[in-house]
Write a protein that holds these residues in place. Structure first.
Motif, short mmCIF file in Angstrom:
data_model
loop_
_atom_site.label_atom_id
_atom_site.label_comp_id
_atom_site.label_asym_id
_atom_site.label_seq_id
_atom_site.Cartn_x
_atom_site.Cartn_y
_atom_site.Cartn_z
N VAL A 2 -0.05 14.35 -31.05
CA VAL A 2 0.70 15.43 -30.43
C VAL A 2 1.99 14.86 -29.83
N GLN A 3 3.10 15.49 -30.11
CA GLN A 3 4.37 15.11 -29.50
C GLN A 3 4.86 16.23 -28.61
N LEU A 4 5.41 15.85 -27.47
CA LEU A 4 5.91 16.80 -26.49
C LEU A 4 7.37 16.48 -26.20
N VAL A 5 8.23 17.49 -26.23
CA VAL A 5 9.65 17.28 -25.98
C VAL A 5 10.11 18.21 -24.89
N GLU A 6 10.55 17.63 -23.77
CA GLU A 6 11.03 18.41 -22.64
C GLU A 6 12.53 18.67 -22.77
N SER A 7 12.96 19.76 -22.15
CA SER A 7 14.39 20.07 -22.04
C SER A 7 14.60 20.95 -20.82
N GLY A 8 15.87 21.08 -20.42
CA GLY A 8 16.20 22.01 -19.34
C GLY A 8 16.52 21.37 -18.01
N SER A 21 11.49 23.39 -20.22
CA SER A 21 10.72 23.77 -21.40
C SER A 21 10.07 22.53 -22.00
N CYS A 22 8.89 22.71 -22.57
CA CYS A 22 8.18 21.62 -23.25
C CYS A 22 7.68 22.16 -24.58
N LEU A 23 8.26 21.65 -25.66
CA LEU A 23 7.89 22.07 -27.00
C LEU A 23 6.87 21.10 -27.57
N ALA A 24 5.74 21.63 -28.01
CA ALA A 24 4.69 20.81 -28.61
C ALA A 24 4.82 20.80 -30.13
N SER A 25 4.44 19.68 -30.75
CA SER A 25 4.55 19.55 -32.21
C SER A 25 3.46 20.32 -32.93
N GLN A 26 2.40 20.66 -32.18
CA GLN A 26 1.30 21.43 -32.75
C GLN A 26 0.92 22.52 -31.75
N ASN A 27 0.23 23.55 -32.26
CA ASN A 27 -0.25 24.58 -31.33
C ASN A 27 -1.55 24.11 -30.71
N ILE A 28 -1.43 23.59 -29.50
CA ILE A 28 -2.53 22.90 -28.83
C ILE A 28 -3.15 23.71 -27.70
N PHE A 29 -2.59 24.86 -27.43
CA PHE A 29 -2.96 25.56 -26.20
C PHE A 29 -4.39 26.07 -26.19
N ALA A 30 -5.01 26.24 -27.34
CA ALA A 30 -6.39 26.71 -27.38
C ALA A 30 -7.37 25.61 -27.00
N ILE A 31 -6.87 24.38 -26.95
CA ILE A 31 -7.76 23.24 -26.68
C ILE A 31 -7.33 22.48 -25.42
N TYR A 32 -6.03 22.23 -25.30
CA TYR A 32 -5.54 21.34 -24.25
C TYR A 32 -5.20 22.09 -22.97
N THR A 33 -5.36 21.40 -21.85
CA THR A 33 -4.69 21.79 -20.60
C THR A 33 -3.30 21.18 -20.65
N THR A 34 -2.29 21.99 -20.42
CA THR A 34 -0.91 21.50 -20.45
C THR A 34 -0.27 21.71 -19.09
N GLY A 35 0.73 20.89 -18.82
CA GLY A 35 1.35 21.04 -17.51
C GLY A 35 2.48 20.09 -17.26
N TRP A 36 2.84 20.01 -15.99
CA TRP A 36 4.00 19.24 -15.57
C TRP A 36 3.63 18.30 -14.43
N TYR A 37 4.21 17.10 -14.52
CA TYR A 37 4.10 16.10 -13.47
C TYR A 37 5.52 15.61 -13.19
N ARG A 38 5.70 14.95 -12.06
CA ARG A 38 7.04 14.43 -11.75
C ARG A 38 6.94 13.07 -11.07
N GLN A 39 8.02 12.32 -11.20
CA GLN A 39 8.09 11.00 -10.58
C GLN A 39 9.45 10.81 -9.95
#
Length: 115
Positions: A2-8, A21-39
């Motif tokens: 899975v590849q994730l590309v952020e923008s914005g 925005s975070c675009l995923a290379s596959q439709n993963i939402f039925a399986i994965y928890t997705t979200g945001w972290y920061r540093q």
């Protein structure tokens, strides 16, 4: 893989808004928890918000009432709407997708809150 590309990300004044925005290379939402972290500089990466495969939302206390996580399954995209931004929100924001032992990260997008 899975590849994730952020923008914005970008520079915004205190009190302003941004949408990441975070675009995923596959439709993963039925399986994965997705979200945001920061540093932030000199600090550890921290949780911001997640949305589970069932649509359950979770937020860090520091962003509750200001940030909103959402997703568009058809567009394979997770969003983070950030309102009332504060200088303390300055950080690199990372998109994450997690399922069991699988843990994927984007490359990050810089958000700077400054006058």
């Amino acid at each position: 893989q899975v590849q994730l590309v952020e923008s914005g990300g970008g520079l915004v004044q205190p009190g302003g808004s941004l949408t990441l925005s975070c675009l995923a290379s596959q439709n993963i939402f039925a399986i994965y928890t997705t979200g945001w972290y920061r540093q932030a500089p000199g600090k550890q990466r921290e949780f911001v918000a997640t949305i589970s495969r069932f649509g359950t939302l979770n937020y860090a206390d520091s962003v509750k009432g200001r940030f909103t996580i959402s997703r568009d399954i058809a567009k394979k995209t997770v969003y983070l709407r950030m309102n009332s931004l504060e200088p303390e929100d300055t950080a690199v924001y990372y998109c994450n997708a997690k399922f069991d032992t699988l843990d994927h990260w984007g490359q990050g997008t810089q958000v700077t809150v400054s006058s």
